[in-house]
Design an enzyme around this catalytic site. Structure first.
Site, PDB file in Angstrom:
ATOM      1  N   HIS A   1     -55.949  11.328   9.665  1.00 59.63           N
ATOM      2  CA  HIS A   1     -56.612  10.044   9.859  1.00 59.63           C
ATOM      3  C   HIS A   1     -57.384  10.058  11.181  1.00 59.63           C
ATOM      4  O   HIS A   1     -56.858  10.481  12.198  1.00 59.63           O
ATOM      5  CB  HIS A   1     -55.596   8.909   9.923  1.00 59.63           C
ATOM      6  CG  HIS A   1     -54.588   8.915   8.813  1.00 59.63           C
ATOM      7  ND1 HIS A   1     -53.296   8.467   8.992  1.00 59.63           N
ATOM      8  CD2 HIS A   1     -54.683   9.308   7.517  1.00 59.63           C
ATOM      9  CE1 HIS A   1     -52.632   8.586   7.849  1.00 59.63           C
ATOM     10  NE2 HIS A   1     -53.449   9.091   6.942  1.00 59.63           N
TER      11      HIS A   1
ATOM     12  N   TYR B   1     -46.813   6.446  19.809  1.00 54.81           N
ATOM     13  CA  TYR B   1     -48.202   6.534  20.256  1.00 54.81           C
ATOM     14  C   TYR B   1     -48.694   5.188  20.782  1.00 54.81           C
ATOM     15  O   TYR B   1     -48.460   4.144  20.192  1.00 54.81           O
ATOM     16  CB  TYR B   1     -49.136   7.070  19.162  1.00 54.81           C
ATOM     17  CG  TYR B   1     -48.998   6.470  17.793  1.00 54.81           C
ATOM     18  CD1 TYR B   1     -49.888   5.518  17.328  1.00 54.81           C
ATOM     19  CD2 TYR B   1     -47.971   6.895  16.931  1.00 54.81           C
ATOM     20  CE1 TYR B   1     -49.777   4.985  16.063  1.00 54.81           C
ATOM     21  CE2 TYR B   1     -47.852   6.371  15.656  1.00 54.81           C
ATOM     22  CZ  TYR B   1     -48.759   5.414  15.226  1.00 54.81           C
ATOM     23  OH  TYR B   1     -48.643   4.878  13.966  1.00 54.81           O
TER      24      TYR B   1
END
Length: 470
Positions: free
Chosen positions: A70, A133
């Site tokens: 992605h 993240y």
């Protein structure tokens, strides 16, 4: 095994902007501790100050869980909380590095900075693996992604656990091959005031690439109270503000005063807040009218402002606001000539119409052609010049307005002696309505812009070219 007590440092990769970081992890019989994100230390060692706003955690039960590839519209700081991950990154950004690949195992002692538009995928190598993240934009269902198939033969990623044995979602299995991927465009550049002289010159300079957006007031009112909600500002990298209220005399009236302060000060303050909040570079076009014009030398960028009229005061306030954006260029200029009504066009019309004008001869400066301003702005951005104020005008010997008028007459084949020089006081002696004070010295020092490699065109040479083009 995790390597403990590494030195904090980064390693570049074949993908521009994608960096792998060694993190110090301190361990003993009780377990371990690390600073997973420490802005001051990381930015001091070269990490972009990318402004994370959201922290996400992905927990995976089994080894072989594979997610991706992605490419999201934000930057990411990826690290492991427990377990180990194989990461694969493919550059899906528009440009020469499209398709570049990097792979890396990430354990507790490593982190990876992933720039916007770089495709990323992660395969867990141990059970009960969690990776985390930080991202610099909030997740949105309207966000635009780009995707690449995990098994694409072109990038040929050597997955430690074969994809046939991995746990993958049906959606991730169906992503397109590299040849069908739509490259991610760069963050957008917004040009405000696109209908003005500088705005039109910027369109001529930059063209109509898909990451460029040109707006006038009808398309974006920068004085609107809800300006922060009128765009998804994280999609923008640069705002060039070429909009302004420029009716110098009109600004002395009550209505004009409000309009000048709204456009030249309050709107710039709003743009500066947006730029600061969204890591945007703000380019703001300023004016010699921020000075009173009484110095006997060219004005430098660091000279204190001392405006004497409402227009200059509102521009000085706008400069002060623009300077609060962490990434800003204030382009201070004078006597702008471009596509549209201007002094040179007026003198050309008078010369051909047989009119012998009276023109002010006690105001001195240099003409600045709008295309030179556009070139200078592009140069500052492309060379990553130090942020701050830059004077940008034509080069060469300073002239009075009467001198410029005589040059226009001569270059168009008319007798320059038809121009009569008069003082500012004499010129406006019969004026009806408010008259703003003008700087007598509008000459700006060009040392700083020249020091970053930009060479302004000689003002008279540019005038000749302008008249030749018509």
């Amino acid at each position: 095994m995790t390597a403990f007590d590494k030195e904090l440092r980064s390693t570049s990769t074949p993908i521009p902007g994608l960096t792998v970081w060694d993190l110090p992890v301190h361990g003993d019989s009780r377990g371990w501790f690390k600073e997973n994100w420490q802005r001051e230390k990381l930015t001091a060692r070269g990490l972009p100050n990318f402004g994370p706003v959201q922290n996400n955690v992905s927990f995976n039960d089994n080894a072989g869980t594979t997610r991706g590839i992605h490419a999201e519209p934000w930057d990411k700081w990826v690290s492991v909380a427990t377990g180990k991950v194989f990461g694969a990154w493919v550059d899906l950004r528009e440009g020469p590095s499209f398709g570049a690949v990097h792979t890396e195992e990430i354990d507790l002692s490593k982190a990876v900075f992933v720039p916007r538009g770089v495709g990323n995928a992660y395969q867990t190598l141990e059970p009960d693996t969690a990776y985390t993240y930080l991202v610099n934009d909030h997740w949105s269902p309207d966000a635009t992604y780009s995707f690449l198939n995990l098994a694409d033969d072109t990038v040929a990623i050597a997955w430690p656990i074969p994809l046939a044995q991995a746990e993958i979602s049906a959606k991730d299995r169906d992503h397109p091959p590299l040849g069908e991927v739509i490259p991610v465009p760069p963050r957008k550049t917004l040009v405000i005031g696109a209908g003005g002289q500088v705005g039109r010159a910027l369109r001529s300079e930059y063209g109509d690439a898909r990451h460029l957006e040109y707006v006038d007031r009808a398309q974006l009112d920068i004085s609107a109270a809800d300006l922060a909600g009128l765009r998804h500002w994280r999609d923008y990298d640069t705002i060039i503000n070429a909009a302004a209220y420029t009716n110098v005399d009109g600004a002395e009236s009550p209505e004009g005063r409000r309009a000048a302060w709204t456009a030249n000060a309050l709107a710039v303050a709003a743009l500066s807040r947006i730029a600061a909040d969204n890591d945007i570079t703000l380019v703001h076009v300023s004016s010699d009218y921020v000075f009173d014009g009484n110095l006997d030398r060219p004005y430098r960028e660091g000279d204190p402002v001392c405006p004497v009229g409402v227009y200059g005061q509102s521009k000085a306030a706008g400069d002060a606001s623009a300077s609060t954006a962490p990434r800003h260029y204030i382009v201070r200029t004078s006597w702008v000539i471009g596509d549209g009504p201007n002094f040179v066009r007026t003198m050309t019309r008078l010369a051909s119409g047989g009119v012998d004008p009276r023109v002010v001869d006690d105001q001195v400066g240099r003409l600045t052609f709008a295309d030179d301003i556009a070139r200078a702005i592009r140069h500052l951005l492309e060379v990553d010049a130090p942020f701050g104020i830059y004077n940008v005008t034509g080069a060469g010997e300073p002239l009075s307005w009467a001198d410029v008028a005589r040059s226009v007459f001569a270059l168009t084949g008319h007798d320059p002696a038809r121009v009569t020089g008069v003082s500012t006081r004499e010129y406006f002696s019969a004026a009806v309505g408010p008259v703003a004070p003008r700087p007598h010295n509008s000459v700006l020092d060009l040392t700083r812009i020249e020091a970053v490699g930009f060479r302004p065109e000689d003002a008279l040479t540019a005038l000749r070219h302008h008249l030749t083009r018509g």
